[in-house]
Design a protein around this motif. Structure first.
Motif, PDB file in Angstrom:
ATOM      1  N   THR B 404       0.850  -1.200   0.000  1.00  0.00           N
ATOM      2  CA  THR B 404       0.000   0.000   0.000  1.00  0.00           C
ATOM      3  C   THR B 404       0.873   1.233   0.000  1.00  0.00           C
ATOM      4  O   THR B 404       1.980   1.232   0.527  1.00  0.00           O
ATOM      5  N   THR B 405       0.368   2.257  -0.618  1.00  0.00           N
ATOM      6  CA  THR B 405       1.081   3.522  -0.584  1.00  0.00           C
ATOM      7  C   THR B 405       0.451   4.463   0.432  1.00  0.00           C
ATOM      8  O   THR B 405       0.976   5.524   0.714  1.00  0.00           O
ATOM      9  N   GLU B 406      -0.706   4.079   0.935  1.00  0.00           N
ATOM     10  CA  GLU B 406      -1.331   4.851   2.004  1.00  0.00           C
ATOM     11  C   GLU B 406      -1.309   4.007   3.267  1.00  0.00           C
ATOM     12  O   GLU B 406      -1.194   2.800   3.213  1.00  0.00           O
ATOM     13  N   GLY B 407      -1.456   4.637   4.392  1.00  0.00           N
ATOM     14  CA  GLY B 407      -1.530   3.890   5.629  1.00  0.00           C
ATOM     15  C   GLY B 407      -2.925   3.327   5.838  1.00  0.00           C
ATOM     16  O   GLY B 407      -3.802   3.467   4.995  1.00  0.00           O
ATOM     17  N   LEU B 408      -3.122   2.682   6.968  1.00  0.00           N
ATOM     18  CA  LEU B 408      -4.437   2.169   7.337  1.00  0.00           C
ATOM     19  C   LEU B 408      -4.966   3.003   8.505  1.00  0.00           C
ATOM     20  O   LEU B 408      -4.212   3.459   9.352  1.00  0.00           O
ATOM     21  N   ARG B 409      -6.280   3.175   8.518  1.00  0.00           N
ATOM     22  CA  ARG B 409      -6.927   4.007   9.535  1.00  0.00           C
ATOM     23  C   ARG B 409      -7.542   3.134  10.626  1.00  0.00           C
ATOM     24  O   ARG B 409      -8.070   2.062  10.346  1.00  0.00           O
ATOM     25  N   ALA B 410      -7.491   3.624  11.848  1.00  0.00           N
ATOM     26  CA  ALA B 410      -8.166   2.948  12.958  1.00  0.00           C
ATOM     27  C   ALA B 410      -9.627   2.721  12.597  1.00  0.00           C
ATOM     28  O   ALA B 410     -10.257   3.587  11.998  1.00  0.00           O
ATOM     29  N   GLY B 411     -10.148   1.541  12.913  1.00  0.00           N
ATOM     30  CA  GLY B 411     -11.541   1.231  12.615  1.00  0.00           C
ATOM     31  C   GLY B 411     -11.723   0.451  11.330  1.00  0.00           C
ATOM     32  O   GLY B 411     -12.750  -0.204  11.132  1.00  0.00           O
ATOM     33  N   GLU B 412     -10.717   0.490  10.446  1.00  0.00           N
ATOM     34  CA  GLU B 412     -10.788  -0.283   9.206  1.00  0.00           C
ATOM     35  C   GLU B 412     -10.787  -1.774   9.505  1.00  0.00           C
ATOM     36  O   GLU B 412     -10.223  -2.219  10.502  1.00  0.00           O
ATOM     37  N   GLU B 413     -11.382  -2.544   8.601  1.00  0.00           N
ATOM     38  CA  GLU B 413     -11.281  -4.000   8.719  1.00  0.00           C
ATOM     39  C   GLU B 413      -9.904  -4.456   8.245  1.00  0.00           C
ATOM     40  O   GLU B 413      -9.418  -4.008   7.203  1.00  0.00           O
ATOM     41  N   VAL B 414      -9.281  -5.305   9.011  1.00  0.00           N
ATOM     42  CA  VAL B 414      -7.986  -5.859   8.601  1.00  0.00           C
ATOM     43  C   VAL B 414      -8.001  -7.362   8.829  1.00  0.00           C
ATOM     44  O   VAL B 414      -8.749  -7.888   9.646  1.00  0.00           O
ATOM     45  N   ARG B 415      -7.135  -8.032   8.084  1.00  0.00           N
ATOM     46  CA  ARG B 415      -6.986  -9.477   8.230  1.00  0.00           C
ATOM     47  C   ARG B 415      -5.822  -9.709   9.186  1.00  0.00           C
ATOM     48  O   ARG B 415      -4.779  -9.064   9.060  1.00  0.00           O
ATOM     49  N   VAL B 416      -6.015 -10.597  10.143  1.00  0.00           N
ATOM     50  CA  VAL B 416      -4.914 -10.909  11.058  1.00  0.00           C
ATOM     51  C   VAL B 416      -4.689 -12.422  11.088  1.00  0.00           C
ATOM     52  O   VAL B 416      -5.613 -13.209  10.888  1.00  0.00           O
ATOM     53  N   LEU B 417      -3.433 -12.794  11.321  1.00  0.00           N
ATOM     54  CA  LEU B 417      -3.083 -14.194  11.579  1.00  0.00           C
ATOM     55  C   LEU B 417      -2.908 -14.313  13.088  1.00  0.00           C
ATOM     56  O   LEU B 417      -2.078 -13.609  13.677  1.00  0.00           O
ATOM     57  N   VAL B 418      -3.678 -15.189  13.692  1.00  0.00           N
ATOM     58  CA  VAL B 418      -3.675 -15.283  15.151  1.00  0.00           C
ATOM     59  C   VAL B 418      -2.590 -16.263  15.608  1.00  0.00           C
ATOM     60  O   VAL B 418      -2.537 -17.406  15.161  1.00  0.00           O
ATOM     61  N   LEU B 419      -1.733 -15.770  16.480  1.00  0.00           N
ATOM     62  CA  LEU B 419      -0.649 -16.606  16.997  1.00  0.00           C
ATOM     63  C   LEU B 419      -1.192 -17.586  18.029  1.00  0.00           C
ATOM     64  O   LEU B 419      -2.140 -17.287  18.755  1.00  0.00           O
ATOM     65  N   GLN B 420      -0.556 -18.741  18.124  1.00  0.00           N
ATOM     66  CA  GLN B 420      -1.076 -19.773  19.028  1.00  0.00           C
ATOM     67  C   GLN B 420      -1.101 -19.297  20.485  1.00  0.00           C
ATOM     68  O   GLN B 420      -2.042 -19.529  21.210  1.00  0.00           O
ATOM     69  N   GLY B 421      -0.052 -18.626  20.882  1.00  0.00           N
ATOM     70  CA  GLY B 421       0.014 -18.160  22.262  1.00  0.00           C
ATOM     71  C   GLY B 421      -0.709 -16.829  22.465  1.00  0.00           C
ATOM     72  O   GLY B 421      -0.663 -16.256  23.542  1.00  0.00           O
ATOM     73  N   GLY B 422      -1.375 -16.351  21.432  1.00  0.00           N
ATOM     74  CA  GLY B 422      -2.018 -15.047  21.495  1.00  0.00           C
ATOM     75  C   GLY B 422      -3.169 -15.018  22.492  1.00  0.00           C
ATOM     76  O   GLY B 422      -3.961 -15.950  22.553  1.00  0.00           O
ATOM     77  N   GLN B 423      -3.209 -13.967  23.282  1.00  0.00           N
ATOM     78  CA  GLN B 423      -4.297 -13.771  24.233  1.00  0.00           C
ATOM     79  C   GLN B 423      -5.146 -12.626  23.704  1.00  0.00           C
ATOM     80  O   GLN B 423      -4.621 -11.700  23.108  1.00  0.00           O
ATOM     81  N   ILE B 424      -6.421 -12.669  23.950  1.00  0.00           N
ATOM     82  CA  ILE B 424      -7.274 -11.525  23.648  1.00  0.00           C
ATOM     83  C   ILE B 424      -7.692 -10.932  24.979  1.00  0.00           C
ATOM     84  O   ILE B 424      -8.189 -11.648  25.833  1.00  0.00           O
ATOM     85  N   THR B 425      -7.421  -9.638  25.157  1.00  0.00           N
ATOM     86  CA  THR B 425      -7.731  -9.057  26.472  1.00  0.00           C
ATOM     87  C   THR B 425      -8.792  -7.978  26.369  1.00  0.00           C
ATOM     88  O   THR B 425      -9.111  -7.520  25.296  1.00  0.00           O
TER      89      THR B 425
END
Lengths: 425, 425
Positions: B404-425
């Motif tokens: 991308t040549t532009e950044g991403l804005r807070a609130g946008e939908e993004v794709r994430v890869l979830v790490l095995q040890g990842g916690q959601i807080t």
């Protein structure tokens, strides 16, 4: 058939709330003992002390590129598109320290991760340079103006000396282990895994390697509990199942209390004639914390203190046994390990399907978790009766359904306790 | 300084996409070998075959309550509020089988989990009954009409004979282990943990127990990788770091390839003079799969096949090393274990803060995950440069930021890869 001998206490238990039960338990948990393990064995162990940085990191000005260490100000001349040539005075592999000083007009070949030579403040990447040999000297040419400090990581960029690196109670994963290695913590202070004795009660239970017999079932709760205990950070020890005889049970529990940190039993806590764990915790030398909790499944879940150690007498119903372990045994183990979050994490999510069952007690409903467009949904298991074993494996969380006379509707907000092994799909 | 000897290939690598790189690797993964472990050792191991139910479960009509086994039709008389009295003909503890038949007008005392006697079809709970003795006979009285089948779990209620219990590749947690125990699987067919050799290259590396020396750093990537490999289900073996000499490196890699299932190195893959892993995979007897991937960090990530086994040469930068292991090594281990989901799970979530960095390559940004009212947010790490080690430990997921040549804005939908040890807080 001697029902007259039934202790009235069997029927007249005083039910307490789950959080009250948890707080009574918490009052009796002792912090675990420390031990040291090698860094290679530290994975998923719990750190037993706060660790602070003995030195800044990086500890030296580090090149972030393969290229040439230069004075950034030398590139001011490139502003007008002009090429400048700097004399190469040294070559600095990773791990080496240059004894040359880079003055104006000079450069040093440097590798990613190597320490910048004195004088240099900027690194230009290899791909942006060209070389020229002249009179036995090497010159590097570049055309682009560089910001001073470009491609150089300053001292302490990541961590300052004395900064808290890792807190006591941290469960060590790859990122933490990387920190430990970086700071040379090759012997890691961790909590000894709490040793948890597990046994089931009940003459109906066969060992897992016995052939089936009419009316009997295989002892599955102890193996399930052992797996839950491992997941919580404990070390389970499966002891021989206790048969339905009070004296034998008392002796077995006493022996286990003496030898282990925590004792967990399943079965023998409801109101039947053979419910010996219920009888056992009503004895004089046992400090019973509770023997009824306003929850389903597992309202008969019982906890007691014997010789300063915790005994958990969980229901023999697989679902109730599972929930009892997650709500009471797991936090005990986690508190012994100083875990920052001893209780299962609580999220507010949306209910993925109607839930029609009504209760007078809070119900913990085994459910799966799904995520759609960033919104998490909890879908109750089709069969979540306490006695049903098969849906435990498909559970990602427990929906907390408060006492209600109406059901819950799909789309409503619900509170869930997220299981450690829970996947969100 | 001998830049003329630089192989042109160092600069002119052909970059491929991450999914193309993953698919090239997948084409060379061999399924892991099987072994058997005791049920107590099966926690977090991967099942090596599909298991079907050898018998229905429950295998007999089971009482769900402590109470009395009766004929439900006998309670029809209670409709008008009338009490009925049934003669108690037996007492059936768990694990026992009654030889009495419960006919109309009769009842048998029965415990939770016990097998219903012949004839009976319903269980009334103990608390809803009263007893009377008359002429040496015991009678049980009840007042409420019961639905036929109430408090009785029918045969096969949870699982039918022949039904699939657990699939090959299942990672065994408490619920699965409960199933295995129930069906008497006391020796569990699992995949042997893939044996993964890990070493780093680079003369700048000190062992973790060595005192610091100027310009040098401690070898942290191998310990981090070992932890990642354990998390992925493999068994890591940390070998001695390779120094920057091609012949030594070649010998070390060959030896490791012969002795282990997978070989992972960190460092020595970029374009510097000392990047020996890059040189090694360009040799004739090595089948290089790729040596450049359109990703940040870790564009120089390299994979090759030697004697039919996979070699992963990851970047020496901690962040790139971490990401390379998660994207390429982890799936390899998981595929050897027949895992149903060898790749990190992908979620669509909302970006929790602006992300302004631009790339021409896809960027995998270390981030934490938070959940608020059921909505999941990914918050990019403050310092996510490839060289930064300290934020790895705080990462729950990797945000996939497309070129991308532009950044991403807070609130946008993004794709994430979830790490095995990842916690959601």
């Amino acid at each position: 058939m001697n029902q007259t001998s039934l202790d009235l206490g069997k029927f007249q238990r005083k039910a307490i709330q789950v959080d009250e039960a948890q707080s009574r338990i918490a009052g009796h948990v002792k912090q675990g003992e420390r031990e040291e393990v090698g860094l290679e064995q530290a994975h998923e162990r719990y750190l037993a002390m706060d660790l602070t940085a003995p030195h800044p990191y990086p500890r030296f000005r580090r090149s972030g590129m393969d290229g040439y260490a230069i004075l950034g100000s030398d590139t001011d001349a490139c502003s007008s598109g002009q090429e400048i040539w700097l004399r190469v005075v040294d070559e600095i592999p990773c791990g080496s320290v240059s004894d040359k000083r880079v003055e104006t007009g000079l450069a040093a070949r440097i590798m990613t991760g190597a320490q910048l030579p004195e004088g240099a403040d900027t690194v230009v990447m290899l791909e942006a340079t060209q070389l020229r040999e002249e009179d036995g000297q090497t010159y590097v040419g570049l055309k682009k103006r560089m910001e001073i400090g470009k491609n150089v990581t300053p001292i302490g960029h990541e961590i300052q000396e004395g900064q808290l690196l890792l807190s006591k109670g941290t469960c060590l994963g790859p990122g933490h282990i990387s920190v430990l290695a970086t700071f040379g913590v090759h012997r890691v202070p961790v909590y000894r895994k709490p040793r948890v004795a597990v046994f089931s009660t009940g003459s109906e239970l066969l060992a897992v390697d016995e052939p089936l017999q009419p009316g009997k079932i295989r002892n599955s709760n102890t193996y399930m509990l052992a797996s839950q205990i491992r997941e919580a950070g404990g070390e389970p020890f499966i002891l021989q199942a206790i048969h339905d005889e009070l004296d034998l049970a008392r002796a077995a529990v006493r022996e286990a209390i003496a030898a282990y940190d925590i004792v967990v039993t399943s079965g023998g806590v409801s109101v039947g004639d053979y419910d010996i764990m219920g009888d056992l915790v009503r004895q004089e030398d046992v400090d019973m914390l509770f023997n009824k909790v306003t929850m389903r499944p597992g309202s008969v879940t019982t906890a007691a203190v014997i010789d300063g150690k915790l005994l958990f007498a969980l229901s023999g119903n697989p679902g109730a046994c599972f929930v009892g372990c997650e709500l009471f045994v797991r936090p005990t183990i986690q508190m012994m390990l100083s875990s920052e979050q001893p209780y299962l994490p609580t999220w507010t999510v949306r209910l993925g399907a109607d839930y029609t069952k009504v209760n007078n007690f809070t119900r913990f409903v085994r459910s799966s978790l799904e995520i759609r467009d960033g919104q998490v949904y909890a879908i109750p298991a089709q069969a979540d009766e306490s006695s049903v074993m098969v849906t435990i494996k498909d559970s990602d969380c427990l929906i907390v359904v408060p006492p209600t006379t109406e059901g819950l509707r799909a789309g409503e907000e619900v509170r869930v306790l997220v299981l450690q092994g829970g996947q969100i799909t």
